[in-house]
Design a protein around this motif. Structure first.
Motif, PDB file in Angstrom:
ATOM      1  N   VAL A  53      64.081  38.867  62.001  1.00  0.00           N
ATOM      2  CA  VAL A  53      64.225  37.879  63.088  1.00  0.00           C
ATOM      3  C   VAL A  53      64.455  38.600  64.419  1.00  0.00           C
ATOM      4  CG1 VAL A  53      65.704  35.999  63.940  1.00  0.00           C
ATOM      5  CG2 VAL A  53      64.927  36.008  61.562  1.00  0.00           C
ATOM      6  N   SER A  54      65.299  39.627  64.396  1.00  0.00           N
ATOM      7  CA  SER A  54      65.547  40.411  65.613  1.00  0.00           C
ATOM      8  C   SER A  54      64.260  41.036  66.137  1.00  0.00           C
ATOM      9  CB  SER A  54      66.522  41.553  65.314  1.00  0.00           C
ATOM     10  OG  SER A  54      67.819  41.165  65.571  1.00  0.00           O
ATOM     11  N   ALA A  55      63.513  41.663  65.248  1.00  0.00           N
ATOM     12  CA  ALA A  55      62.268  42.330  65.667  1.00  0.00           C
ATOM     13  C   ALA A  55      61.317  41.305  66.276  1.00  0.00           C
ATOM     14  CB  ALA A  55      61.616  43.015  64.467  1.00  0.00           C
ATOM     15  N   PHE A  56      61.223  40.163  65.631  1.00  0.00           N
ATOM     16  CA  PHE A  56      60.342  39.105  66.132  1.00  0.00           C
ATOM     17  C   PHE A  56      60.743  38.718  67.554  1.00  0.00           C
ATOM     18  CE2 PHE A  56      59.572  34.664  67.029  1.00  0.00           C
ATOM     19  CZ  PHE A  56      58.216  34.549  66.807  1.00  0.00           C
ATOM     20  N   PHE A  57      62.043  38.495  67.772  1.00  0.00           N
ATOM     21  CA  PHE A  57      62.459  38.047  69.104  1.00  0.00           C
ATOM     22  C   PHE A  57      62.360  39.154  70.146  1.00  0.00           C
ATOM     23  CE2 PHE A  57      64.468  34.399  66.857  1.00  0.00           C
ATOM     24  CZ  PHE A  57      63.644  33.449  67.446  1.00  0.00           C
ATOM     25  N   PHE A  58      62.621  40.394  69.750  1.00  0.00           N
ATOM     26  CA  PHE A  58      62.437  41.479  70.730  1.00  0.00           C
ATOM     27  C   PHE A  58      60.975  41.520  71.197  1.00  0.00           C
ATOM     28  CE2 PHE A  58      66.353  43.723  68.903  1.00  0.00           C
ATOM     29  CZ  PHE A  58      67.138  43.400  69.994  1.00  0.00           C
ATOM     30  N   GLU A  59      60.048  41.384  70.266  1.00  0.00           N
ATOM     31  CA  GLU A  59      58.626  41.419  70.653  1.00  0.00           C
ATOM     32  C   GLU A  59      58.267  40.210  71.520  1.00  0.00           C
ATOM     33  OE1 GLU A  59      56.598  42.076  66.857  1.00  0.00           O
ATOM     34  OE2 GLU A  59      56.324  44.172  67.477  1.00  0.00           O
ATOM     35  N   TYR A  60      58.779  39.072  71.131  1.00  0.00           N
ATOM     36  CA  TYR A  60      58.526  37.828  71.873  1.00  0.00           C
ATOM     37  C   TYR A  60      59.064  37.942  73.307  1.00  0.00           C
ATOM     38  CZ  TYR A  60      59.507  32.831  72.975  1.00  0.00           C
ATOM     39  OH  TYR A  60      59.619  31.597  73.563  1.00  0.00           O
ATOM     40  N   LEU A 161      63.667  31.043  77.002  1.00  0.00           N
ATOM     41  CA  LEU A 161      62.608  31.420  76.054  1.00  0.00           C
ATOM     42  C   LEU A 161      63.017  31.097  74.615  1.00  0.00           C
ATOM     43  CD1 LEU A 161      61.625  34.819  77.711  1.00  0.00           C
ATOM     44  CD2 LEU A 161      60.065  32.866  77.380  1.00  0.00           C
ATOM     45  N   LEU A 162      64.237  31.429  74.256  1.00  0.00           N
ATOM     46  CA  LEU A 162      64.686  31.183  72.870  1.00  0.00           C
ATOM     47  C   LEU A 162      64.855  29.687  72.612  1.00  0.00           C
ATOM     48  CD1 LEU A 162      67.411  33.976  72.351  1.00  0.00           C
ATOM     49  CD2 LEU A 162      65.024  34.028  71.632  1.00  0.00           C
ATOM     50  N   LYS A 163      65.428  28.988  73.579  1.00  0.00           N
ATOM     51  CA  LYS A 163      65.676  27.545  73.432  1.00  0.00           C
ATOM     52  C   LYS A 163      64.350  26.806  73.225  1.00  0.00           C
ATOM     53  CE  LYS A 163      67.458  25.547  77.008  1.00  0.00           C
ATOM     54  NZ  LYS A 163      67.805  24.512  77.930  1.00  0.00           N
ATOM     55  N   ASP A 164      63.349  27.157  74.045  1.00  0.00           N
ATOM     56  CA  ASP A 164      62.040  26.498  73.929  1.00  0.00           C
ATOM     57  C   ASP A 164      61.391  26.830  72.594  1.00  0.00           C
ATOM     58  OD1 ASP A 164      62.524  25.533  76.399  1.00  0.00           O
ATOM     59  OD2 ASP A 164      61.051  26.771  77.458  1.00  0.00           O
ATOM     60  N   PHE A 165      61.511  28.079  72.168  1.00  0.00           N
ATOM     61  CA  PHE A 165      60.939  28.487  70.884  1.00  0.00           C
ATOM     62  C   PHE A 165      61.555  27.645  69.757  1.00  0.00           C
ATOM     63  CE2 PHE A 165      61.164  30.717  66.914  1.00  0.00           C
ATOM     64  CZ  PHE A 165      59.862  31.142  66.723  1.00  0.00           C
ATOM     65  N   PHE A 166      62.877  27.567  69.721  1.00  0.00           N
ATOM     66  CA  PHE A 166      63.535  26.845  68.625  1.00  0.00           C
ATOM     67  C   PHE A 166      63.309  25.336  68.715  1.00  0.00           C
ATOM     68  CE2 PHE A 166      66.129  30.769  68.021  1.00  0.00           C
ATOM     69  CZ  PHE A 166      65.822  30.951  66.681  1.00  0.00           C
ATOM     70  N   ALA A 167      63.247  24.816  69.938  1.00  0.00           N
ATOM     71  CA  ALA A 167      63.035  23.370  70.087  1.00  0.00           C
ATOM     72  C   ALA A 167      61.727  22.956  69.416  1.00  0.00           C
ATOM     73  CB  ALA A 167      63.036  22.997  71.564  1.00  0.00           C
ATOM     74  N   LYS A 168      60.695  23.809  69.522  1.00  0.00           N
ATOM     75  CA  LYS A 168      59.394  23.494  68.896  1.00  0.00           C
ATOM     76  C   LYS A 168      59.513  23.427  67.383  1.00  0.00           C
ATOM     77  CE  LYS A 168      56.458  25.327  72.529  1.00  0.00           C
ATOM     78  NZ  LYS A 168      56.501  26.682  73.091  1.00  0.00           N
TER      79      LYS A 168
END
Ligand code: ATP
Ligand code: TYD
Length: 236
Positions: A53-60, A161-168
């Protein structure tokens, strides 16, 4: 792996030197702790989930203009990162009141905080991670006034960025903790972004998908963490 080159063993990750100058190896262990290490367990697979999950968000976040320490994954639980001079702050962004802020201030659990707030703790086991304000951060030389502004802007951008990602995915990003460090003159996001360092609430059921499941002993921690991994996998 041998322990040669162990730089630091924290509560959930071990940091090793590599044979490349300026690069570190971060191993996400299966250890989970709460209440400053008073509650401790080992959950097989947890390290891998948090690393992914960390790797995914760092790349994002990198794709969206946030400099991070992430270089690449070496295996499922091992991340190669740029070595940073860490700034000893835990920067916490909050969109919904939960956890310590409800104990300290007259918020009610679940109350929306709009616009979001950023609070900071001084990361020091010796001093008990006290909360710290902007004047103290500058007075102690942790950041200049400009650096402070930069960290604040980056944190708000990361939050959006994180809030929008999770909201989807039907999830509310309640709060999260991040750490920054310096690589030369650049302030980079370091450490991790995982279910250990965020609060995530399922919008339909209200279920927690984060370390609160462990803190509060309210169910199967690994299956809650797994749900976040599944969301990441569906996105990739
Ligand atoms: P906490 O659990 O409160 O975050 P800890 O120190 O026990 O504290 P761990 O996550 O187990 O945390 O250990 C990882 C350590 O590595 C932390 O001290 C973190 O600040 C540090 N760190 C993270 N990224 C980097 C980096 N790129 N360069 C140098 N140190 C880093
Ligand atoms: P906070 O409510 O301040 O603390 P607690 O989790 O003890 O109630 O936590 C806010 C968010 O920051 C939450 O998602 C957990 C995360 N966090 C960490 O990852 N490490 C920390 O040391 C702290 C204080 C918080």
């Amino acid at each position: 792996m041998d322990d040669d080159g162990l730089v630091y063993e924290g509560k959930a990750k071990s940091v090793f030197r590599t044979n490349v100058a300026g690069e570190l190896r971060v191993v996400f262990r299966d250890d989970i702790t709460a209440f400053n290490g008073v509650k401790k367990d080992t959950l097989a697979g947890k390290g891998e989930y948090n690393a992914r999950v960390s790797a995914f968000f760092f790349e994002y976040l990198e794709k969206n203009g946030i400099p991070t320490h992430f270089i690449r994954m070496e295996d499922e639980r091992t991340m190669i990162v740029r070595e940073l001079t860490m700034i000893p702050l835990e920067v916490i962004a909050r969109n919904v009141a939960a956890g310590s802020i409800v104990k300290k201030f007259p918020f009610t659990e679940g109350q929306r905080i709009e616009p979001p707030v950023i609070v900071t703790d001084y990361k020091s086991d010796e001093h008990g991670d006290p909360s710290i304000n902007d004047d103290l951060i500058v007075a102690l030389g942790f950041l200049s006034a400009d650096g402070l502004q930069e960290v604040r802007e980056m944190t708000l951008k990361i939050n959006t960025l994180l809030k929008d990602f999770f909201a989807k995915a039907g999830i509310d990003l309640v709060d999260f903790k991040i750490e920054f460090g310096r690589s030369g003159d650049t302030i980079c996001l370091g450490d991790e972004i995982s279910m250990d360092s965020m609060r995530l609430w399922d919008q339909k059921t209200g279920e927690s998908l984060d370390k609160d499941v462990y803190r509060q002993g309210k169910g199967d921690v690994l299956s809650a963490y797994r749900k976040v991994v599944d969301i990441i996998l569906q996105t990739n």
